[in-house]
Design a protein around this motif. Structure first.
Motif, PDB file in Angstrom:
ATOM      1  N   LEU A 136      13.363  14.637  20.624  1.00  0.00           N
ATOM      2  CA  LEU A 136      12.220  15.164  21.357  1.00  0.00           C
ATOM      3  C   LEU A 136      10.903  14.697  20.738  1.00  0.00           C
ATOM      4  CD1 LEU A 136      11.005  16.993  23.549  1.00  0.00           C
ATOM      5  CD2 LEU A 136      11.225  18.909  21.929  1.00  0.00           C
ATOM      6  N   LYS A 137      10.818  14.710  19.409  1.00  0.00           N
ATOM      7  CA  LYS A 137       9.564  14.310  18.757  1.00  0.00           C
ATOM      8  C   LYS A 137       9.216  12.859  19.081  1.00  0.00           C
ATOM      9  CE  LYS A 137      11.599  12.878  14.325  1.00  0.00           C
ATOM     10  NZ  LYS A 137      11.610  13.096  12.850  1.00  0.00           N
ATOM     11  N   ASN A 138      10.231  12.000  19.220  1.00  0.00           N
ATOM     12  CA  ASN A 138       9.975  10.594  19.525  1.00  0.00           C
ATOM     13  C   ASN A 138       9.569  10.400  20.988  1.00  0.00           C
ATOM     14  OD1 ASN A 138      10.563   9.791  16.899  1.00  0.00           O
ATOM     15  ND2 ASN A 138      12.741   9.549  17.346  1.00  0.00           N
ATOM     16  N   MET A 139      10.200  11.159  21.886  1.00  0.00           N
ATOM     17  CA  MET A 139       9.807  11.059  23.292  1.00  0.00           C
ATOM     18  C   MET A 139       8.389  11.608  23.487  1.00  0.00           C
ATOM     19  SD  MET A 139      10.479   9.960  26.269  1.00  0.00           S
ATOM     20  CE  MET A 139      12.221   9.739  26.619  1.00  0.00           C
ATOM     21  N   PHE A 140       8.067  12.689  22.793  1.00  0.00           N
ATOM     22  CA  PHE A 140       6.711  13.234  22.865  1.00  0.00           C
ATOM     23  C   PHE A 140       5.695  12.198  22.396  1.00  0.00           C
ATOM     24  CE2 PHE A 140       3.186  15.505  20.747  1.00  0.00           C
ATOM     25  CZ  PHE A 140       2.660  16.168  21.848  1.00  0.00           C
ATOM     26  N   LYS A 141       6.031  11.505  21.321  1.00  0.00           N
ATOM     27  CA  LYS A 141       5.151  10.460  20.799  1.00  0.00           C
ATOM     28  C   LYS A 141       4.909   9.376  21.831  1.00  0.00           C
ATOM     29  CE  LYS A 141       7.084   7.252  18.834  1.00  0.00           C
ATOM     30  NZ  LYS A 141       7.693   5.962  19.292  1.00  0.00           N
ATOM     31  N   ALA A 169       5.576  22.507  23.561  1.00  0.00           N
ATOM     32  CA  ALA A 169       6.131  23.841  23.398  1.00  0.00           C
ATOM     33  C   ALA A 169       7.490  23.796  22.712  1.00  0.00           C
ATOM     34  CB  ALA A 169       6.247  24.534  24.757  1.00  0.00           C
ATOM     35  N   GLY A 170       8.297  22.777  23.043  1.00  0.00           N
ATOM     36  CA  GLY A 170       9.590  22.613  22.377  1.00  0.00           C
ATOM     37  C   GLY A 170       9.432  22.298  20.910  1.00  0.00           C
ATOM     38  N   LEU A 171       8.469  21.460  20.578  1.00  0.00           N
ATOM     39  CA  LEU A 171       8.206  21.139  19.172  1.00  0.00           C
ATOM     40  C   LEU A 171       7.777  22.379  18.407  1.00  0.00           C
ATOM     41  CD1 LEU A 171       6.259  17.761  19.560  1.00  0.00           C
ATOM     42  CD2 LEU A 171       8.629  18.062  18.850  1.00  0.00           C
ATOM     43  N   GLN A 172       6.979  23.219  19.034  1.00  0.00           N
ATOM     44  CA  GLN A 172       6.529  24.446  18.385  1.00  0.00           C
ATOM     45  C   GLN A 172       7.681  25.402  18.124  1.00  0.00           C
ATOM     46  OE1 GLN A 172       3.521  25.648  21.190  1.00  0.00           O
ATOM     47  NE2 GLN A 172       1.901  24.520  20.127  1.00  0.00           N
ATOM     48  N   ARG A 173       8.761  25.263  18.876  1.00  0.00           N
ATOM     49  CA  ARG A 173       9.948  26.092  18.669  1.00  0.00           C
ATOM     50  C   ARG A 173      10.938  25.457  17.705  1.00  0.00           C
ATOM     51  NH1 ARG A 173       7.527  27.719  22.980  1.00  0.00           N
ATOM     52  NH2 ARG A 173       7.974  29.728  23.961  1.00  0.00           N
ATOM     53  N   GLY A 174      10.569  24.324  17.127  1.00  0.00           N
ATOM     54  CA  GLY A 174      11.413  23.709  16.119  1.00  0.00           C
ATOM     55  C   GLY A 174      12.498  22.813  16.665  1.00  0.00           C
ATOM     56  N   TRP A 175      12.337  22.299  17.889  1.00  0.00           N
ATOM     57  CA  TRP A 175      13.372  21.485  18.511  1.00  0.00           C
ATOM     58  C   TRP A 175      13.132  19.986  18.340  1.00  0.00           C
ATOM     59  CZ3 TRP A 175      12.952  24.268  23.917  1.00  0.00           C
ATOM     60  CH2 TRP A 175      13.322  25.612  23.769  1.00  0.00           C
ATOM     61  N   VAL A 182      16.806  18.780  25.185  1.00  0.00           N
ATOM     62  CA  VAL A 182      16.799  20.153  24.697  1.00  0.00           C
ATOM     63  C   VAL A 182      15.799  21.018  25.454  1.00  0.00           C
ATOM     64  CG1 VAL A 182      15.036  19.845  22.906  1.00  0.00           C
ATOM     65  CG2 VAL A 182      16.858  21.537  22.564  1.00  0.00           C
ATOM     66  N   LEU A 183      14.861  20.404  26.160  1.00  0.00           N
ATOM     67  CA  LEU A 183      13.892  21.178  26.928  1.00  0.00           C
ATOM     68  C   LEU A 183      14.557  22.045  27.993  1.00  0.00           C
ATOM     69  CD1 LEU A 183      10.981  18.604  27.343  1.00  0.00           C
ATOM     70  CD2 LEU A 183      11.219  20.443  25.674  1.00  0.00           C
ATOM     71  N   SER A 184      15.795  21.736  28.343  1.00  0.00           N
ATOM     72  CA  SER A 184      16.526  22.576  29.291  1.00  0.00           C
ATOM     73  C   SER A 184      16.720  23.991  28.754  1.00  0.00           C
ATOM     74  CB  SER A 184      17.879  21.950  29.617  1.00  0.00           C
ATOM     75  OG  SER A 184      18.657  21.765  28.439  1.00  0.00           O
TER      76      SER A 184
END
Length: 231
Positions: A136-141, A169-175, A182-184
């Motif tokens: 997720l962190k890489n896709m957000f980037k 929001a997913g990153l803030q939840r530690g995902w 995982v956003l599902s």
């Protein structure tokens, strides 16, 4: 792409050749030597580098000038990210109407909406398996890069912007270290056993909504709240 062009100039100043060569393919594809390279730069330089690229790839696709390949990579990731965001919403819609979620893959077999990324991510979403093939962190980037590229050319990307908010929001939840599908989890239907519809453990959440799943999204206003947005 802008930094790629800057790097190319630095290399040129040192009398060396530069090739813009981002690739697509998951961790598993890399392990099998099945990456797809997008190439920006001179054909002569590509021929020099081709043996190295062929060691890890199944296809090498010339795109254009230096910077064009990087732009293509970002653009394709915008498609992947927003497709999975749409998939999570479609599953939520089916879930709320009591439809067996495992039937979606059957429905998509002969439907124009089917795609490679959906085929790849849907089984993991349903089983609650978010082992990172693309974190997720890489896709957000990459989506942040796309938004910066769009701003530079005065183009609006509302769908990508919505994904970026959800990803934050997913990153803030530690995902962040988990697969971007995982956003599902925001919708509360992931990891269910098709036989009994019981939730499977999804890990502890920093926000403490529940021991296994975040609070499900029930409305657009609810989603705004989860994302920390205001109307």
């Amino acid at each position: 792409p802008a930094e790629t062009l800057e790097a190319a100039e630095i290399v040129k100043d040192r009398q060396a050749a530069f090739l813009d060569a981002p690739f697509t393919g998951s961790r598993d594809a890399a392990g099998r030597g099945e990456l797809i390279y997008y190439i920006g730069g001179d054909e002569e330089v590509l021929q020099i580098a081709r043996p190295v690229l062929e060691a890890t790839s199944q296809k090498i696709i010339p795109i254009g000038a230096i910077g064009h390949a990087s732009a293509m990579k970002v653009a394709t990731n915008v498609i992947s990210a927003t497709q999975i965001a749409a998939l999570t919403e479609a599953l939520a819609l089916l879930d709320r109407h009591g439809v067996d979620l495992t039937k979606l893959s059957l429905a998509l077999e002969n439907n124009a909406a089917r795609s490679g990324v959906i085929d790849m991510k849907l089984p993991g979403i349903l089983s609650g398996d978010f082992e990172p093939r693309f974190a997720l962190k890489n896709m957000f980037k990459d989506i942040q890069i796309a938004l910066a590229m769009a701003e530079d050319k005065d183009v609006e990307l509302p769908t990508a912007s919505a994904f970026a908010g959800m990803a934050m929001a997913g990153l803030q939840r530690g995902w962040g270290e988990e697969d971007f599908s995982v956003l599902s989890r925001f919708y509360g239907y992931t990891g269910r056993n098709p036989q009994n519809s019981e939730p499977a453990p999804c890990g502890e959440l920093p926000s403490g909504e529940s021991p296994s799943n975040p609070a499900p999204v029930k409305s657009l206003a609810n989603l705004w709240g989860l994302l920390g947005w205001k109307k």
